[in-house]
Scaffold this active site. Structure first.
Site, short mmCIF file in Angstrom:
data_model
loop_
_atom_site.label_atom_id
_atom_site.label_comp_id
_atom_site.label_asym_id
_atom_site.label_seq_id
_atom_site.Cartn_x
_atom_site.Cartn_y
_atom_site.Cartn_z
N ASP A 23 -1.15 -1.08 5.72
CA ASP A 23 -1.08 -0.46 7.05
C ASP A 23 -2.11 -1.08 7.98
O ASP A 23 -3.16 -1.54 7.54
CB ASP A 23 -1.38 1.05 6.96
CG ASP A 23 -0.28 1.81 6.23
OD1 ASP A 23 0.82 1.25 6.11
OD2 ASP A 23 -0.54 2.94 5.79
N ASP A 30 -7.85 2.34 6.45
CA ASP A 30 -7.59 2.34 5.01
C ASP A 30 -6.89 1.05 4.58
O ASP A 30 -7.21 0.46 3.55
CB ASP A 30 -6.71 3.54 4.62
CG ASP A 30 -7.53 4.82 4.56
OD1 ASP A 30 -8.77 4.72 4.41
OD2 ASP A 30 -6.93 5.90 4.66
N ASP A 73 -4.39 0.12 9.69
CA ASP A 73 -5.44 1.10 10.01
C ASP A 73 -6.65 0.84 9.12
O ASP A 73 -6.69 -0.15 8.38
CB ASP A 73 -4.93 2.54 9.85
CG ASP A 73 -4.46 2.82 8.42
OD1 ASP A 73 -4.72 1.98 7.52
OD2 ASP A 73 -3.83 3.87 8.19
N GLU A 124 0.84 -1.20 0.00
CA GLU A 124 0.00 0.00 0.00
C GLU A 124 0.88 1.25 0.00
O GLU A 124 1.70 1.46 0.89
CB GLU A 124 -0.88 -0.02 1.26
CG GLU A 124 -1.66 1.25 1.49
CD GLU A 124 -2.43 1.20 2.82
OE1 GLU A 124 -2.32 0.19 3.55
OE2 GLU A 124 -3.13 2.17 3.10
#
Ligand code: 0RA
Length: 735
Positions: free
Chosen positions: A506, A510, A508, A433
């Site tokens: 990541d 997203d 998180d 990403e």
């Protein structure tokens, strides 16, 4: 064994001895494997006997219970295993059924027309592989009991009570843990199979309870609508285009009556779900029942379309079977007297005649259905045409790119930083990403075996896109080219350029979204990659912890809490409510529980509730309340009440221990992969010697299909409900 005993041995005893030993020596030959699958297979083998009894019309209720000691009970209200003397074996029939291989319930083949069980090995195998087994039979007004260990009688059959006119069989067993590598029954695994069995055998009630541990689950499955309800369940998170359509019939085959049942429904989605069964066995690899169905579906739709001028001659000729199955959910269930199972996993039905039998049932009834429901027929044919057009557009796009040399494998995408090794068994592709993490990964990687493909922005949601739109998406095209297997009709797994495809995002929201989009793409469009175990999730650490100049990386919040509590308890004592000093393990368990209560209470509060009031209230409204109540009931075993927590005394205890654990530590929370430098990223996440990776596997196709439709599909309401129900279970997302 003494000589006197030995001379008492007759032929039957030797048969039992040899049979049971054979199973214990080569368990995998009888139940597939000795891991998680085999362990749960034992349950199916026992339940199948009760299902057989239900199919024969004598049993309506089956209870399955995971007991507190880890054993499992299957109880039914069938006729009960016969307990009278077996005519030739000179011992009670029940002993024969439970100790002689293949004796099953099918002494002469007349009791049951068809029988289930993937390996068909019967309950005697389960007995052989169990540390102990106890069987209780209610029959002829009496309760009988017999006990075994590792396949041998330990307590002979005896009458232990009376039961009036009740009948039934109760089998309780504890698998032999010296044989299995899996040592516990899993609720999720058993529930999926028991639900499936209830769908496949309409009207049978299967009640499942887990009495082990703290998480007491309970569920009852009973579907009077049979496989029609199965299709509705599969399509719950999708938008149907018609009612469920049902056909059934029976035809004489070479070995007896073949029965076939088909339920189908079209949805407005683009994926296809075909669940096929023979004698209750999920035929994952398909076979003759599936091929018969597909051929009849294609032929009938085309013929109806042409006859009713819904298809032009040219369209008629260009339609493919795939076009006709876009958005289709179908369950095919056949009962075959002597099934032949073929294929790699022996889950492909081989009986040739079944193709024609299923085919003729489907084509007759489907044509009648279309004639009676012309508006449904029209919707299906229009959808088929859209699918064909998209496929054609995709093919043309592919050909033009191929002419330009983009997708022939010779020119790889510019963004791909390939590795030098050419043997795919040794290489890994990282889907990373963002460009900055991509940069770190590229610098830190092992150039020989690790390729990096940075992904910019969000990947297209393929759940909502037809093939033409999908192939118009640059990110998707890049993925297809890098992986090398082609796509759709040209798919070829042997061309895979890497045998590990690692999603690295990541930790998180997203990152979770991108990961889900990529998994949707692989699951829907390249399922073979998942089936073969080529897809992995990288596990980058969430924290960097420094203590006395030593750096350690921590993967999850839970792990961090555990470390702080362990360090905190290292050189201090916790006093119990009565003033005594707690031992370390108990203190740690208490602290862990307090940390859980803290998290749940915080979540509940964030959603506008008062946790103290919720815990005090009668009943359980919502998952947050029930989770808190459960946690507080565990807390009561330490002598504490909710008011100790809400009064602040316990919270202080937790804070003190945690603060103590933090002394001398520096804790850094990573906000994304991009924050790690190249060495750090390689060391923690990519280095084969040290990294943690999760391999993506598909254990429950039904649950997976429902979940992808739910998360990625068009229907908003089920998704809203799911998020609401599960918000409390999600503890690691960084909002
Ligand atoms: C052999 C013969 C009969 C029933 C069964 C076995 C039987 C086995 C199991 C295993 C679990 N539940 C079961 N229920 C029945 C037929 C008995 C008769 O003819 O009465």
């Amino acid at each position: 064994m003494s000589e006197a005993q030995e001379s008492n041995y007759n032929a039957e005893n030797i048969q039992v001895l040899e049979g049971m030993e054979a199973v214990r020596k080569r368990p995998a030959m009888y139940i597939g494997d000795t891991g998680e699958r085999g362990y749960h297979h034992l349950v199916y083998e026992v339940v199948d006997n009760s299902i057989d009894e239900a199919l024969a019309g004598y049993c309506s209720m089956i209870d399955v219970i995971i007991n507190p000691d880890g054993s499992l009970t299957v109880k039914d209200n069938g006729r009960g295993i016969p307990v009278d003397m077996h005519p030739t074996q000179h011992k009670p029939a029940i002993e024969v059924v439970l100790t002689i291989l293949h004796a099953g319930g099918k002494f002469d083949g007349s009791n049951y027309k068809v029988s289930g069980g993937l390996h068909g090995v019967g309950v005697s195998c389960v007995n052989a592989l169990s540390d102990w087994m106890k069987v209780e039979v209610k029959r002829g007004g009496r309760i009988h009991r017999i006990e075994f260990s590792r396949g041998h009688v330990t307590k002979p059959l005896e009458v232990v009570g009376e039961c009036g006119d009740e009948t039934g069989t109760t089998v309780t067993f504890f698998p032999d843990h010296t044989i299995f590598s899996c040592h516990a029954f899993k609720w999720e695994i058993l529930t999926a199979r028991l639900r499936e069995l209830a769908f496949l055998n309409k009207g049978v009630t299967i009640h499942f309870r887990d009495d082990e541990g703290e998480s007491r689950h309970e569920e009852t499955f009973r579907y009077d609508g049979g496989i029609d309800e199965f299709v509705e369940y599969l399509n719950q998170n999708k938008k149907p285009l018609s009612q469920v359509i049902h056909f059934e019939g029976a035809k004489e085959g070479t070995t007896g009556m073949v029965q076939a049942e088909v339920s189908l429904q079209y949805t407005d989605g683009y994926s296809t779900l075909e669940q096929t069964y023979c004698n209750n066995i999920h035929t994952i690899e398909g076979g003759t029942h599936l091929s018969g169905f597909r051929r009849a579906l294609t032929a009938t739709i085309k013929k109806y379309g042409l006859d009713n001028k819904l298809l032009k001659e040219k369209e008629f000729n260009s339609l493919s079977g795939d076009d006709m199955r876009e958005g289709l959910t179908v369950v095919v269930s056949v009962k075959v007297p002597q099934p032949q199972f073929e294929g790699q996993t022996k889950t492909k039905l081989g009986n040739g005649e079944v193709d024609g039998i299923v085919g003729s049932i489907v084509s007759d009834r489907l044509m009648t259905y279309f004639e009676e429901n012309p508006s449904v027929a029209k919707v299906i044919i229009e959808k088929t045409l859209l699918a064909a057009r998209a496929r054609e557009a995709a093919r043309m796009a592919r050909e033009s790119t191929r002419r330009k040399g983009v997708m022939d494998g010779l020119s790889l995408p510019g963004k791909l930083r390939d590795c030098s090794e050419r043997d795919p068994a040794k290489t890994e592709l990282y889907l990373v990403e963002g460009d900055s993490a991509g940069g770190s990964a590229q610098t830190g990687r092992d150039r020989a075996t690790q390729a990096i493909l940075p992904l910019r922005g969000k990947v297209l949601n393929v759940e909502k896109a037809r093939i033409d739109r999908m192939l118009a998406n640059a990110e998707i095209r890049t993925l297809i080219t890098a992986i090398g297997c082609g796509f759709g009709e040209e798919w070829d797994i042997s061309k895979a350029r890497y045998h590990k495809i690692v999603i690295m995002t990541d930790a998180d929201v997203d990152g979770a979204h991108i990961r889900t989009l990529l998994l949707t793409f692989f699951y829907r469009k390249m399922p073979e990659l998942i089936e073969r175990g080529y897809v992995y999730l990288a596990q980058p650490p969430l924290y960097k912890v420094e203590r006395k100049k030593k750096i350690e990386y921590v993967l999850t919040d839970g792990e961090l809490t555990q470390r702080l509590l362990t360090l905190g308890l290292d050189d201090c004592e916790v006093k119990a409510k009565d003033g005594s000093v707690m031992d370390k393990d108990r203190a740690k368990a208490l602290m862990t529980l307090l940390a859980e209560i803290e998290t749940t209470a915080k979540m509940v509060e964030e959603r506008g509730f008062n946790p103290e009031e919720l815990v005090a209230a009668e009943g359980t409204a919502g998952s947050g309340a029930s989770m808190l109540k459960k946690e507080f009931s565990s807390l009561s075993s330490y002598g504490y009440t909710p008011s100790d927590w809400f009064g602040g005394e316990l919270k202080k205890l937790l804070d003190d221990v945690r603060a103590h654990g933090k002394v001398g530590l520096s804790i850094y929370r990573f906000k994304g992969l991009g924050e790690m430098d190249a060495d750090e990223l390689f060391d923690t996440t990519m280095n084969p010697e040290k990294r943690h990776m999760l391999r993506v596997k598909l254990s429950d196709a039904v649950a997976a299909d429902r979940m992808f439709s739910l998360l990625m599909g068009d229907e908003v309401e089920p998704r809203r409900k799911f998020i609401e129900d599960n918000a409390l279970n999600v503890r690691n997302l960084d909002f």
